[in-house]
Design a protein around this motif. Structure first.
Motif, mmCIF file in Angstrom:
data_model
loop_
_atom_site.group_PDB
_atom_site.id
_atom_site.type_symbol
_atom_site.label_atom_id
_atom_site.label_comp_id
_atom_site.label_asym_id
_atom_site.label_seq_id
_atom_site.Cartn_x
_atom_site.Cartn_y
_atom_site.Cartn_z
ATOM 1 N N UNK A 42 0.842 -1.193 0.000
ATOM 2 C CA UNK A 42 0.000 0.000 0.000
ATOM 3 C C UNK A 42 0.883 1.252 0.000
ATOM 4 N N UNK A 43 0.310 2.352 -0.409
ATOM 5 C CA UNK A 43 1.083 3.597 -0.532
ATOM 6 C C UNK A 43 1.622 4.074 0.817
ATOM 7 N N UNK A 44 0.833 4.102 1.909
ATOM 8 C CA UNK A 44 1.422 4.535 3.187
ATOM 9 C C UNK A 44 2.553 3.632 3.668
ATOM 10 N N UNK A 45 2.415 2.322 3.476
ATOM 11 C CA UNK A 45 3.499 1.418 3.864
ATOM 12 C C UNK A 45 4.729 1.662 3.006
ATOM 13 N N UNK A 46 4.537 1.927 1.716
ATOM 14 C CA UNK A 46 5.669 2.184 0.823
ATOM 15 C C UNK A 46 6.394 3.460 1.226
ATOM 16 N N UNK A 47 5.645 4.466 1.645
ATOM 17 C CA UNK A 47 6.285 5.728 2.043
ATOM 18 C C UNK A 47 7.086 5.566 3.326
ATOM 19 N N UNK A 48 6.607 4.752 4.236
ATOM 20 C CA UNK A 48 7.383 4.488 5.449
ATOM 21 C C UNK A 48 8.563 3.571 5.159
ATOM 22 N N UNK A 49 8.359 2.614 4.258
ATOM 23 C CA UNK A 49 9.424 1.690 3.894
ATOM 24 C C UNK A 49 10.571 2.418 3.206
ATOM 25 N N UNK A 50 10.250 3.461 2.451
ATOM 26 C CA UNK A 50 11.286 4.219 1.739
ATOM 27 C C UNK A 50 12.323 4.772 2.720
ATOM 28 N N UNK A 51 11.873 5.247 3.873
ATOM 29 C CA UNK A 51 12.799 5.792 4.873
ATOM 30 C C UNK A 51 13.764 4.725 5.372
ATOM 31 N N UNK A 52 13.234 3.552 5.682
ATOM 32 C CA UNK A 52 14.066 2.487 6.232
ATOM 33 C C UNK A 52 14.999 1.927 5.160
ATOM 34 N N UNK A 53 14.483 1.741 3.942
ATOM 35 C CA UNK A 53 15.289 1.150 2.877
ATOM 36 C C UNK A 53 16.435 2.077 2.478
ATOM 37 N N UNK A 54 16.168 3.370 2.381
ATOM 38 C CA UNK A 54 17.242 4.303 2.044
ATOM 39 C C UNK A 54 18.310 4.327 3.133
ATOM 40 N N UNK A 55 17.884 4.191 4.380
ATOM 41 C CA UNK A 55 18.839 4.142 5.484
ATOM 42 C C UNK A 55 19.687 2.870 5.410
ATOM 43 N N UNK A 56 19.089 1.753 5.025
ATOM 44 C CA UNK A 56 19.847 0.505 4.906
ATOM 45 C C UNK A 56 20.879 0.590 3.778
ATOM 46 N N UNK A 57 20.512 1.189 2.655
ATOM 47 C CA UNK A 57 21.470 1.345 1.558
ATOM 48 C C UNK A 57 22.603 2.264 1.989
ATOM 49 N N UNK A 58 22.275 3.284 2.753
ATOM 50 C CA UNK A 58 23.307 4.194 3.248
ATOM 51 C C UNK A 58 24.277 3.457 4.170
ATOM 52 N N UNK A 59 23.764 2.574 5.005
ATOM 53 C CA UNK A 59 24.637 1.763 5.858
ATOM 54 C C UNK A 59 25.498 0.831 5.014
ATOM 55 N N UNK A 60 24.920 0.277 3.952
ATOM 56 C CA UNK A 60 25.685 -0.586 3.066
ATOM 57 C C UNK A 60 26.807 0.161 2.372
ATOM 58 N N UNK A 61 26.558 1.391 1.996
ATOM 59 C CA UNK A 61 27.597 2.204 1.364
ATOM 60 C C UNK A 61 28.696 2.562 2.348
ATOM 61 N N UNK A 62 28.320 2.719 3.611
ATOM 62 C CA UNK A 62 29.316 3.050 4.630
ATOM 63 C C UNK A 62 30.310 1.908 4.791
ATOM 64 N N UNK A 63 29.815 0.682 4.851
ATOM 65 C CA UNK A 63 30.663 -0.499 4.794
ATOM 66 C C UNK A 63 31.490 -0.823 6.020
ATOM 67 N N UNK A 64 31.277 -0.177 7.145
ATOM 68 C CA UNK A 64 32.055 -0.470 8.343
ATOM 69 C C UNK A 64 31.415 -1.625 9.126
ATOM 70 N N UNK A 65 32.151 -2.123 10.086
ATOM 71 C CA UNK A 65 31.630 -3.191 10.928
ATOM 72 C C UNK A 65 30.435 -2.696 11.745
ATOM 73 N N UNK A 66 30.517 -1.481 12.203
ATOM 74 C CA UNK A 66 29.405 -0.908 12.971
ATOM 75 C C UNK A 66 28.154 -0.795 12.096
ATOM 76 N N UNK A 67 28.326 -0.358 10.855
ATOM 77 C CA UNK A 67 27.190 -0.256 9.941
ATOM 78 C C UNK A 67 26.614 -1.637 9.637
ATOM 79 N N UNK A 68 27.478 -2.630 9.502
ATOM 80 C CA UNK A 68 27.027 -3.996 9.258
ATOM 81 C C UNK A 68 26.182 -4.496 10.423
ATOM 82 N N UNK A 69 26.603 -4.219 11.638
ATOM 83 C CA UNK A 69 25.845 -4.666 12.812
ATOM 84 C C UNK A 69 24.529 -3.906 12.939
#
Length: 170
Positions: A37-64
């Motif tokens: 649904x659209x509201x779930x997608x809008x909330x999911x966008x925040x979490x997913x973008x944050x996860x990709x940002x952690x993946x780009x960071x690539x540190x052990x702390x980001x991995x955890x």
């Protein structure tokens, strides 16, 4: 007023909502496109973008930190290797929401959420726009609209220009 109402509650308790978002972000990373649904997608966008940002960071702390959200080692591997390499030059906006249909049972608006810049995407990503060339800074007395309104810039008359050119040549 919308003060201190930062997130959508999605009709769930906080633990149920967080479990839902964890499941959705794990499936989004696995399949790279899901329909919700659209509201779930809008909330999911925040979490997913944050996860990709952690993946780009690539540190052990980001991995955890990412391991505390997504489910499964294959999801973490894909997040920290494939998606991190794909988006290493992108500064943000890793997901796209495309509205699709109205669900039959409850008339909820549905949408696809997908990662951008991937094969078989629903809509091609727009190319990056080059920033305009820098302009010369204005003098401080011309920055204010009040100053421009009450003291407009003087325009040189044709007669003044002609007199000035005659005075300089003699």
């Amino acid at each position: 007023m919308k003060h201190r109402n930062a997130f959508r509650k999605l009709g769930r308790t906080s633990s149920h909502r967080w479990a839902l978002l964890r499941n959705l972000v794990s499936e989004l990373v696995r399949h790279e496109r899901i329909e919700t649904t659209v509201p779930k997608a809008k909330e999911l966008r925040r979490v997913a973008d944050n996860m990709v940002q952690l993946g780009k960071e690539g540190t052990l702390h980001a991995l955890r930190q990412a391991a505390a959200v997504v489910h499964g080692d294959e999801i973490l591997h894909k997040l920290f290797h494939q998606l991190a390499m794909r988006y290493k030059t992108r500064a943000g906006g890793y997901t796209r929401i495309v509205p699709t249909r109205i669900r039959q049972g409850d008339a909820a608006p549905m949408a696809y959420i997908e990662f951008v810049d991937r094969p078989e995407e629903l809509r091609i990503a727009r190319p990056a726009v080059e920033p305009p060339p820098p302009r010369d800074p204005l003098p401080p007395w011309l920055k204010s609209r009040y100053a421009q309104h009450w003291a407009p810039q003087k325009q040189l008359k044709v007669a003044d220009v002609n007199e000035g050119s005659l005075g300089n040549s003699v």
